[in-house]
Design a protein around this motif. Structure first.
Motif, PDB file in Angstrom:
ATOM      1  N   GLY A   1      19.514   7.825  20.535  1.00 53.19           N
ATOM      2  CA  GLY A   1      20.858   7.311  20.628  1.00 53.19           C
ATOM      3  C   GLY A   1      21.558   7.654  21.913  1.00 53.19           C
ATOM      4  N   VAL A   2      22.640   6.945  22.136  1.00 52.94           N
ATOM      5  CA  VAL A   2      23.356   7.057  23.395  1.00 52.94           C
ATOM      6  C   VAL A   2      24.140   8.355  23.464  1.00 52.94           C
ATOM      7  CG1 VAL A   2      25.245   6.067  24.717  1.00 52.94           C
ATOM      8  CG2 VAL A   2      23.519   4.572  23.712  1.00 52.94           C
ATOM      9  N   VAL A   3      24.767   8.711  22.354  1.00 52.53           N
ATOM     10  CA  VAL A   3      25.692   9.839  22.407  1.00 52.53           C
ATOM     11  C   VAL A   3      25.006  11.104  22.893  1.00 52.53           C
ATOM     12  CG1 VAL A   3      27.165  11.344  21.015  1.00 52.53           C
ATOM     13  CG2 VAL A   3      27.168   8.859  20.640  1.00 52.53           C
ATOM     14  N   GLY A   4      23.753  11.288  22.502  1.00 53.08           N
ATOM     15  CA  GLY A   4      23.049  12.502  22.896  1.00 53.08           C
ATOM     16  C   GLY A   4      22.904  12.630  24.392  1.00 53.08           C
ATOM     17  N   TRP A   5      23.023  11.540  25.146  1.00 58.58           N
ATOM     18  CA  TRP A   5      22.821  11.602  26.585  1.00 58.58           C
ATOM     19  C   TRP A   5      24.099  11.930  27.327  1.00 58.58           C
ATOM     20  CZ3 TRP A   5      18.197  12.165  28.260  1.00 58.58           C
ATOM     21  CH2 TRP A   5      17.131  11.655  27.531  1.00 58.58           C
TER      22      TRP A   5
END
Lengths: 408, 167
Positions: A46-50
């Protein structure tokens, strides 16, 4: 291994730095990226982890080198350096003096060289070659061997390790083995050559006899690259040596390496074979208190004819290192004859802002200390290649930094 | 990577992708300039970014950092670009005159262009892109020791080539 300045390395570094500086800015990320349903990363993390990663990357893009004047120092992280057993002098915590340091930089003063005697410590080579002297030549029947391959298909290394069987006496191996390439037990004709360029032994040659014992392995390195022609296969390598019946056989490279030349070229590059050598080798080491100190240089990429080159050298020590005796330095154009423009001065130790409890100037552990320096205009030629170096005894690892400056 | 939560079915955010690749753009651009003519480098980088966007689900941070992954895509796009047009015989030597310093080290550039592929790749990544040994190793798919040995061999070869060129 003792690292010595490599002019090619310096040339590449200097030119590459200028090449990068002259590049235009990179293009922007396209704005018309098509949308899809897949997320980042495998298993769709997922995006948030980046986002934390992105924030960290932005922070890391800002590089700050600071020299704190005062008690304690900015810990910029440990600095890697060659291992050494040189005696170090422990010092108490730093105190700053009211030294004339300009913007955190030790000012340049062309002080006359003092030629101080810098103490050295000599660490014997390991292992001691004398241990293998006088031992009988190893019998192949007493040995076992294993091999390990490293490298992609274009360049391959075959690391061979040889130990003597439990209960056997110590023996010696020496020189190059004879090698025979095998495919499923049958000999095949694959050319080989004694000597190979590997990073752990110049020319692949260890010039001493090698001790082999049940707990003391010997080693060999085989190196193969750039086979252009019909592929061949080497399932095993048989190693034999004089004064011994039989040999040891180890798994070989397997498939020959890929060709690195234009398609259609036929070049059957032989694989290189090193001498027998200890599994771990360290040359005799001449070391000083400055072992592990690293130096980096900031110098202008271009100066006008007739102008001196003003540069900054940053020294970072892995531990507290007293600047006593205060070493000389060499600074100048290192492509010139040594009796020409490689001028020698005393380091401006008196202006270093760190003092130990004995009042001596010193380099605090992991704290970058910046020194200004200047190459006089008279010593500046077209395409000057700068060198700043601590003047240390012969054989000690140099502490130096270099760069290239264009003179117009 | 720690990964905050799981968003297997999230609709991707192009802006977040852009922010993710932004720190690596200088390295990608440098590498592209080493692989293709200067006039094509930006196109190669942008094509690589589009490809990275479309293949982002294949990126596994457990296998390495982003830069080697992105650089490998740049290399792949550069290869595709070269196959689309005539291949100049001295690609880097000639293009050294249009990319990089106004007074390039032509002898050095030509010597680098004559290196075997793997040695040239190591030199480009280490010196010109500015990666450290570990990142070069990840990009080339080999061990750091192999990178060091490859660079050692490359410098030896350059030394011989540049010495020969002085004759």
């Amino acid at each position: 291994m003792t690292d010595r300045p490599d002019p090619i390395d310096e040339q590449l570094k200097g030119y590459a730095a200028r090449w990068r500086d002259a590049l235009p800015p990179p293009p922007a990320v396209p704005t018309d990226l098509p949308t899809h349903s897949a997320g980042f990363g495998r298993r769709g993390r997922g995006v948030v982890g980046w986002l934390p990663l992105v924030a960290a990357a932005v922070v890391l893009a800002v590089v700050v080198v600071a020299v704190r004047l005062g008690q304690g120092g900015t810990d910029l992280g440990s600095v890697g350096g060659p291992t050494a057993s040189a005696t170090t002098t422990a010092t108490s915590s730093a105190t700053a003096t009211g030294s004339a340091v300009n913007n955190g930089v030790v000012p340049w003063v062309p002080l006359p060289a003092t030629n101080p005697l810098i103490p050295v410590t000599t660490v014997p080579a390991s292992p001691d070659p004398a241990l293998a002297q006088g031992l009988p030549v190893c019998r192949a029947a007493d040995l076992t061997a294993t091999s390990d391959i490293e490298g992609a298909t274009g360049t391959m290394y075959l690391f061979v390790q040889i130990v003597s069987r439990t209960g056997t006496a110590a023996c010696r191996l020496e020189g190059f083995p004879n090698v025979v390439s095998l495919v499923n037990g049958a000999a095949v004709s694959i050319p080989s050559v004694h000597g190979t360029v590997v990073s752990d032994a110049p020319g692949g040659i260890y010039p001493h006899p090698v001790l082999v014992a049940p707990d003391v392995p010997a080693a060999l390195t085989l190196f193969w690259s750039n086979w252009c022609g019909q592929a061949v296969r080497q399932t095993h390598v048989r190693l034999t040596w004089p004064s011994s019946a039989g040999g040891v056989t180890v798994p070989g490279f397997g498939q020959s390496p890929g060709c690195q030349m234009e398609p259609g070229t036929v070049v059957k590059t032989p694989f290189g074979v090193s001498t027998f050598k200890p599994a771990e080798v360290r040359d005799e080491l001449v070391t000083t208190a400055y072992a592990g100190v690293t130096a980096t240089m900031d110098a202008p990429s271009v100066v006008a004819v007739g102008e001196p080159i003003r540069l900054t050298v940053t020294l970072t020590a892995p531990r507290d290192i007293p600047l006593e005796p205060c070493p000389d330095i060499l600074v100048g154009d290192y492509t010139q004859p040594p009796d020409g423009t490689n001028d020698r001065y005393a380091l401006n130790c008196a202006a270093v802002p760190y003092r130990d409890s004995a009042g001596r100037p010193y380099l605090p552990a992991t704290v970058p200390v910046r020194f200004a320096a200047e190459v006089p205009a008279a010593n500046v030629g077209e395409g000057t290649k700068l060198l700043w170096r601590l003047a240390l005894p012969d054989g000690a690892d140099p502490v130096d930094a270099g760069s290239a400056t264009e003179v117009r | 990577m720690t990964g905050v939560g799981r968003h297997t079915h999230d609709m991707p955010d192009a802006a977040a992708f852009g922010a993710w690749v932004a720190p690596h753009l200088p390295a990608l651009s440098r590498y592209a300039h080493r692989l293709v003519p200067a006039a094509a480098a930006d196109d190669v980088v942008q094509e690589a970014l589009v490809r990275a966007w479309s293949r982002r689900a294949t990126y596994d941070p457990a296998r390495g950092s982003a830069a080697p992954w992105l650089l490998a895509i740049v290399a792949d796009q550069a290869r595709r670009h070269r196959t689309r047009g005539p291949r100049p015989t001295t690609l880097l030597a000639d293009d050294a005159l249009t990319a990089g310093p106004t007074e390039p080290d032509v002898d050095l550039e030509r010597a680098v262009a004559r290196l075997p592929h793997r040695q040239r790749q190591a030199v480009d990544l280490y010196y010109f892109v500015g990666l450290d040994i570990a990142s070069v190793a990840q990009t080339m798919g080999c061990a750091p020791g192999t990178v060091q040995a490859t660079l050692h061999q490359a410098r030896a070869r350059l030394r011989a080539l540049l010495g020969d060129s002085d004759d």
